[in-house]
Design an enzyme around this catalytic site. Structure first.
Site, short mmCIF file in Angstrom:
data_model
loop_
_atom_site.label_atom_id
_atom_site.label_comp_id
_atom_site.label_asym_id
_atom_site.label_seq_id
_atom_site.Cartn_x
_atom_site.Cartn_y
_atom_site.Cartn_z
N LYS A 187 -71.62 -2.76 32.81
CA LYS A 187 -72.19 -3.61 31.74
C LYS A 187 -71.00 -4.23 31.02
CE LYS A 187 -73.20 -4.09 27.75
NZ LYS A 187 -72.76 -5.28 26.94
N GLU A 245 -62.40 5.27 25.47
CA GLU A 245 -61.14 4.71 24.97
C GLU A 245 -61.50 3.84 23.78
OE1 GLU A 245 -58.73 2.65 23.68
OE2 GLU A 245 -58.54 1.44 25.50
N CYS A 303 -56.29 -2.71 21.97
CA CYS A 303 -56.48 -1.35 21.47
C CYS A 303 -55.14 -0.74 21.07
CB CYS A 303 -57.16 -0.51 22.53
SG CYS A 303 -56.40 -0.62 24.14
#
Ligand code: NAI
Ligand code: MG
Length: 491
Positions: A174, A249, A283
């Site tokens: 997805k 994560e 990130c």
């Protein structure tokens, strides 16, 4: 207008509802593609296909055969890298200068895990029991649900898909509703590489409509997710109902720590790369810059000088440094945090506004922004902004640097800039993070484990470690001699 559909059981198919939604080019601000809007009904079909594929031809392949398919895929990615890069630049606003290299680099993950596939070995265990032979074998988990964010769609998918397939699992993907196009296009290569239908499937749509039913589907054995800590927590809670495995994560608020004894020129470049590369939408952004007090003013001056000259504009131009913000909500979130920082009493020494100057077109740009006078308890020091906004925090010595660096819920990464080798080891040991960079920043490879401490996540991606997150170990006991032992006691 381009359209992108689901890819289920080896075929490109529209959503069962027939619905579509828009994808925006963040540079022009215009809708450039229409994407199939999936629902739980599409997830049902895709998970069934992935489950059937586990039991079919794919399930009968040995690890060498899987490895060959992954190697073949790696070659196809190399050929197709320019096309994939174009799509990511269009849909995400990432710089072409970064993406043309990144889509090539992605092939190395499939090559690495393709090579690793047939080197995963169980053990023969010398146990304390006589006359029983004990060995272990590693087995795939089954259907893995993969939910990816918009900041590096194909790379972050690859970190999940390459080890999962090498381990013999199947996948239902997805992608982010903001950047689905590259993932759908990538599906063409699986067919060409010769993967059986149903091994890899993609269902496009929104988190609540498609992501949530994928996570809660009883036939999904594991969920691998990259994104916000809030969504990650929801996914973990949902997965817990069926005791599913997860790899999460969840980003960070990484400290980039500069000591007075560092190579200052290199550290300035490291600080810039930490927060302004990819427009801060990563990130691993080094969003807290910790500066030893004796170099603070000089360092900030140099930083402002270099960052102030960054060229903002068209992500396709090779001389652009800072591209647009990928999504409208993200653009607004960054501007909100800039307001919060000002209200909290931090001093804005660079940027602090939307950029509307030359090259901005219709896009959503934020100026590279630097705040000094930041305290670690401020919201702009504790919360992930995910944009080109840097907070500078002074420290006195090693001990205080560690204290500030670790005083946060996140623990993804940290940078340490020093010429003292002993200090680099001491700092690396004490930092509560999954990755430490010494005199560099942002180095990431298929060869080395990556993941978070604390609220930054669970499990590891990349390197040999990651494949074990997609396997489970079985212990097999075989009697070498039958015996008439007392059956009522465990021995
Ligand atoms: P998000 O975490 O909401 O979305 C990531 C993915 O999860 C998307 O595919 C989304 O559709 C899906 N999703 C959302 N809610 C879900 C649910 N309940 N169940 C299953 N799937 C779900 O991230 P979003 O909204 O795109 O960005 C928000 C913030 O997340 C950013 O401002 C940034 O702080 C952070 N972020 C962190 C990333 C990282 O690399 N760690 C990447 C992207 C965003
Ligand atoms: Mg888009």
């Amino acid at each position: 207008m381009k359209t992108y559909t689901h890819y289920i059981n080896g075929a490109f198919v529209p959503a069962l509802s027939g619905e579509m939604f828009d994808s925006v080019d963040p540079y022009s601000g215009e809708v450039w593609a229409r994407i199939a809007r999936g629902s739980s009904a599409d997830i049902e079909v895709a998970v069934t296909a992935a489950k059937d594929a586990m039991r079919g031809e794919w399930g009968s392949y040995n690890a060498t055969q899987r490895g060959k398919l992954l190697t073949r895929l790696a070659e196809l990615i190399e050929d197709d890298a320019p096309r994939l890069a174009d799509i990511e630049v269009r849909d995400n606003g990432k710089l072409m200068a970064e993406m043309s290299a990144q889509t090539q680099y992605i092939s190395e993950w499939y090559r690495y895990y393709g090579g690793l596939a047939d080197k995963i070995q169980g053990a023969v265990i010398p146990t304390d029991k006589s006359n029983i032979f004990n060995y272990t074998r590693y087995e795939p988990l089954g259907v893995v649900g993969m939910i990816t964010p918009w900041n590096s769609p194909l790379l972050l998918l690859t970190w999940k898909l390459a080890p999962a397939l090498a381990a013999g699992n199947t996948a239902v993907i997805k992608p982010s509703e903001f950047t689905s196009a590259s993932t759908v296009t990538f599906m063409e290569l699986f067919e060409r590489a010769g993967f059986p239908a149903g091994v890899v499937n993609t269902v496009t749509g929104f988190g609540a409509d498609v992501g949530a039913p994928l996570v809660s589907h009883k036939d999904v054995a594991k969920v691998a997710f990259t994104g916000s800590d809030i969504s990650g927590q929801k996914i973990y809670e949902s997965a817990a109902r069926d005791i599913k495995k997860v790899t999460l994560e969840l980003g960070g608020k990484s400290p980039n720590i500069v000591f007075a004894d560092a190579d200052i020129e290199a550290a300035v470049m490291g600080a810039i790369s930490g927060i302004f590369a990819a427009t801060g939408q990563t990130c691993i952004a080094g969003s807290r810059l910790l500066l030893q007090d004796t170099i603070h003013d000089e360092f900030v001056e140099r930083l402002v000088d270099v960052a102030g000259r960054a060229k903002i504009g068209d992500p396709k131009s090779s001389d652009t440094h800072v591209g647009p913000i990928t999504t409208r909500p993200q653009f607004e979130k960054i501007l909100d945090y800039i307001d919060i920082a000002k209200k909290e009493g931090a001093t804005c020494v660079l940027g602090g506004r939307p950029y509307t100057g030359p090259g901005a077109k219709g896009g959503q740009f934020v100026e590279p922004t630097i705040f000094t006078g930041v305290r670690n308890d401020m919201r702009i020091a504790q919360e992930e902004i995910f944009g080109p906004v840097l907070g500078v925090i002074p420290f006195v010595d090693e001990e205080e640097a560690i204290q500030i660096a670790n005083d946060i819920d996140f623990g993804l990464a940290a940078g340490v800039w020093t010429s003292d080798i002993g200090r680099s080891f001491r700092m690396s040991e004490k930092l509560e993070v999954g990755t430490v960079w010494v005199n560099t920043y942002r180095a990431v490879s298929y060869t080395s484990p990556f993941g978070g401490y604390k609220r930054s996540g669970l499990g590891r991606e990349n390197g040999v470690d990651a494949i074990y997150d997609y396997l489970q170990v079985k212990s097999v006991w075989v009697a070498t001699e039958t015996s008439a032992r007392n059956p009522f006691v465990i021995g």
